[in-house]
Design an enzyme around this catalytic site. Structure first.
Site, PDB file in Angstrom:
ATOM      1  N   ARG A 239       0.860  -1.189   0.000  1.00 37.80           N
ATOM      2  CA  ARG A 239       0.000   0.000   0.000  1.00 37.80           C
ATOM      3  C   ARG A 239       0.893   1.235   0.000  1.00 37.80           C
ATOM      4  NH1 ARG A 239      -3.438  -2.722  -1.611  1.00 37.80           N
ATOM      5  NH2 ARG A 239      -5.486  -3.200  -0.728  1.00 37.80           N
ATOM      6  N   ASP A 263       4.190  -0.344  -6.998  1.00 36.65           N
ATOM      7  CA  ASP A 263       2.937  -0.706  -7.671  1.00 36.65           C
ATOM      8  C   ASP A 263       1.775   0.040  -7.016  1.00 36.65           C
ATOM      9  OD1 ASP A 263       1.431  -2.383  -9.550  1.00 36.65           O
ATOM     10  OD2 ASP A 263       0.614  -3.348  -7.757  1.00 36.65           O
ATOM     11  N   GLU A 268      -2.694   7.484  -5.038  1.00 37.03           N
ATOM     12  CA  GLU A 268      -3.031   6.800  -6.288  1.00 37.03           C
ATOM     13  C   GLU A 268      -4.486   6.929  -6.716  1.00 37.03           C
ATOM     14  OE1 GLU A 268      -1.923   2.700  -5.144  1.00 37.03           O
ATOM     15  OE2 GLU A 268      -4.029   2.178  -5.372  1.00 37.03           O
ATOM     16  N   HIS A 300      -0.871  -0.307  -9.745  1.00 31.87           N
ATOM     17  CA  HIS A 300      -1.615  -1.267  -8.918  1.00 31.87           C
ATOM     18  C   HIS A 300      -2.081  -2.468  -9.749  1.00 31.87           C
ATOM     19  CE1 HIS A 300      -3.704  -1.255  -4.785  1.00 31.87           C
ATOM     20  NE2 HIS A 300      -3.602  -2.509  -5.220  1.00 31.87           N
TER      21      HIS A 300
HETATM   22  P1  NAD Z   1      -1.619 -11.051   5.143  1.00 31.00           P
HETATM   23  O1  NAD Z   1      -2.621 -10.531   6.104  1.00 31.00           O
HETATM   24  O2  NAD Z   1      -1.650 -12.490   4.760  1.00 31.00           O
HETATM   25  O3  NAD Z   1      -0.140 -10.743   5.679  1.00 31.00           O
HETATM   26  C1  NAD Z   1       0.241  -9.540   6.247  1.00 31.00           C
HETATM   27  C2  NAD Z   1       1.414  -9.836   7.189  1.00 31.00           C
HETATM   28  O4  NAD Z   1       1.875  -8.590   7.704  1.00 31.00           O
HETATM   29  C3  NAD Z   1       1.017 -10.708   8.380  1.00 31.00           C
HETATM   30  O5  NAD Z   1       1.928 -11.778   8.511  1.00 31.00           O
HETATM   31  C4  NAD Z   1       1.115  -9.754   9.569  1.00 31.00           C
HETATM   32  O6  NAD Z   1       1.521 -10.379  10.787  1.00 31.00           O
HETATM   33  C5  NAD Z   1       2.171  -8.785   9.075  1.00 31.00           C
HETATM   34  N1  NAD Z   1       2.175  -7.534   9.814  1.00 31.00           N
HETATM   35  C6  NAD Z   1       1.152  -6.913  10.441  1.00 31.00           C
HETATM   36  N2  NAD Z   1       1.602  -5.812  11.071  1.00 31.00           N
HETATM   37  C7  NAD Z   1       2.923  -5.747  10.830  1.00 31.00           C
HETATM   38  C8  NAD Z   1       3.929  -4.839  11.207  1.00 31.00           C
HETATM   39  N3  NAD Z   1       3.675  -3.789  11.991  1.00 31.00           N
HETATM   40  N4  NAD Z   1       5.194  -5.058  10.769  1.00 31.00           N
HETATM   41  C9  NAD Z   1       5.469  -6.144   9.995  1.00 31.00           C
HETATM   42  N5  NAD Z   1       4.555  -7.040   9.613  1.00 31.00           N
HETATM   43  C10 NAD Z   1       3.299  -6.833  10.024  1.00 31.00           C
HETATM   44  O7  NAD Z   1      -1.752 -10.117   3.870  1.00 31.00           O
HETATM   45  P2  NAD Z   1      -1.287 -10.449   2.384  1.00 31.00           P
HETATM   46  O8  NAD Z   1      -2.390 -11.148   1.656  1.00 31.00           O
HETATM   47  O9  NAD Z   1       0.059 -11.041   2.394  1.00 31.00           O
HETATM   48  O10 NAD Z   1      -1.232  -8.972   1.771  1.00 31.00           O
HETATM   49  C11 NAD Z   1      -0.290  -8.022   2.228  1.00 31.00           C
HETATM   50  C12 NAD Z   1      -0.672  -6.660   1.696  1.00 31.00           C
HETATM   51  O11 NAD Z   1      -0.523  -6.654   0.271  1.00 31.00           O
HETATM   52  C13 NAD Z   1      -2.155  -6.302   1.921  1.00 31.00           C
HETATM   53  O12 NAD Z   1      -2.334  -5.663   3.165  1.00 31.00           O
HETATM   54  C14 NAD Z   1      -2.477  -5.420   0.771  1.00 31.00           C
HETATM   55  O13 NAD Z   1      -2.381  -4.076   1.217  1.00 31.00           O
HETATM   56  C15 NAD Z   1      -1.390  -5.674  -0.261  1.00 31.00           C
HETATM   57  N6  NAD Z   1      -1.903  -6.167  -1.557  1.00 31.00           N
HETATM   58  C16 NAD Z   1      -1.557  -5.515  -2.685  1.00 31.00           C
HETATM   59  C17 NAD Z   1      -2.005  -5.965  -3.915  1.00 31.00           C
HETATM   60  C18 NAD Z   1      -1.617  -5.308  -5.219  1.00 31.00           C
HETATM   61  O14 NAD Z   1      -2.240  -5.573  -6.250  1.00 31.00           O
HETATM   62  N7  NAD Z   1      -0.599  -4.471  -5.258  1.00 31.00           N
HETATM   63  C19 NAD Z   1      -2.836  -7.088  -3.973  1.00 31.00           C
HETATM   64  C20 NAD Z   1      -3.166  -7.738  -2.782  1.00 31.00           C
HETATM   65  C21 NAD Z   1      -2.703  -7.269  -1.572  1.00 31.00           C
END
Ligand code: NAD
Length: 337
Positions: A239, A263, A268, A300
């Protein structure tokens, strides 16, 4: 075939959303109403007797919007994305609106895009492609580095971070990870968890995969950049708000940051997912970012694979069906409240 009467109004929808949702809807037969405009206070009159609203990453679901939706008898919000930083969950709870998301649709789609960004920035394939088309076969300026034996830092080892760490490990890189909860599966394959400070200090490449929450807002800032190696590569497919863009621009100008791949971008919502090729862009920050030869911006698109779109559509409609039937969810992580 389920025959359940439910109307779902979509915002920020594109032709590809319609294609995949219409296909998934053959099983449910809901009434789907698509609007390409963003959801916000200005478009609430578009909603006419809807049970659910299906929103995407840049739709604003603050208390004001949720209250207005509740007055229009909207019962459910379905976020067709994993992140949920754009909704006021407390307000939704207070109003009795139930909220679902798509927690793990093809994490590989995003992880593979993060690696594509690394390889593009490193080996400059985008420049090589253009050069060769103009019959310029010179190699000057295209030199990269081996990923083999480099150190790659992964921040956030959830679904996407795990997929990314495994891909990066396949290149023979040393992987450092930071998360508030460690993943044993990664430790078993030799991935080392460490402090954020250590990860910043040791990594040649840093890839962000944690959610945007208060604790991670501007995680990459003036101070953290100072702790990183000179010439570090930073990749953000998570994000935009994880990065303080002004600090990163300064880091690039100081040659402290050697490469940046994003990305996602803090502002955005005014840019991404539309064709602005005939428009004067007023956002000077993105223009400055795009002017660096060592910055790669994609709009994105990390999630954007056929497999991911199919899963997003199926999981979203499935969750709405279960909300209405009040029965068990196949994927309980899909339910936020
Ligand atoms: P997820 O919930 O499976 O994993 C997130 C991880 O971050 C977890 O392991 C959690 O413990 C950790 N976390 C939480 N707080 C933290 C902190 N303060 N410091 C370090 N780690 C921390 O989520 P995911 O499915 O892996 O997705 C991750 C992110 O990717 C989403 O939040 C979303 O914003 C982003 N995303 C982007 C796209 C894109 O198209 N660019 C698509 C999907 C998701």
């Amino acid at each position: 075939m389920y025959l359940y009467e439910m109307k779902v109004t979509f915002f920020s929808s594109k032709p590809y959303d319609k294609e995949f949702f219409d296909k998934a809807n053959k099983k449910f037969n809901f009434e789907l109403d698509y609007f390409d405009t963003h959801l916000g206070p200005h478009v609430l009159n578009l909603i006419d007797h809807s049970d659910a609203v299906c929103a995407f990453v840049n739709d604003k679901l603050n208390a004001e919007v949720l209250e207005a939706l509740s007055k229009k008898s909207v019962k459910y919000i379905a976020l067709r994305c994993a992140g949920f930083n754009n909704i006021d969950l407390e307000a939704a709870k207070h109003l009795g609106i139930r909220v679902c998301r798509v927690p793990a649709y093809s994490p590989e789609a995003v992880a593979e895009h993060a690696m594509a960004m690394i390889l593009t920035l490193n080996r400059k394939t985008h420049k090589a492609y253009n050069r060769v088309r103009e019959q310029n076969f010179a190699l000057n300026g295209l030199m990269g580095f081996n990923l083999y034996q480099k150190t790659i830092g992964v921040i956030g080892t959830g679904n996407i971070g795990v997929a990314f760490a495994k891909i990066a490990k396949g290149f023979g890189a040393r992987i450092l990870a930071f998360d508030i909860a460690e993943n044993q599966q990664l430790k078993d394959i030799g991935i080392e968890y460490c402090s954020l400070e250590h990860l910043f200090a040791e990594s040649d490449i840093i890839s962000l995969h944690c959610p945007l929450i208060e604790a991670t807002h501007h995680l990459i800032n003036k101070d953290s950049i100072r702790k990183m190696k000179k010439n570090v590569m930073i990749i953000n497919t998570s994000r935009g708000g994880l990065i303080d863009t002004k600090a990163v621009i300064q880091g690039l100008k100081d040659h402290h940051i050697g490469y940046l791949g994003i990305d996602v971008y803090e502002q955005e919502e005014k840019l991404f997912f539309r064709d602005l090729s005939q428009t004067i862009i007023e956002d000077d920050t993105i223009q400055r970012l795009m002017s660096f030869p060592n910055v790669l911006v994609t709009a994105h698109q990390a999630f954007f694979t056929a497999e991911a779109l199919e899963q997003i559509a199926n999981t979203t409609l499935e969750s709405l069906y279960h909300f209405e039937k009040s029965n068990d969810f196949e994927n309980p992580n899909a339910v936020l409240i």
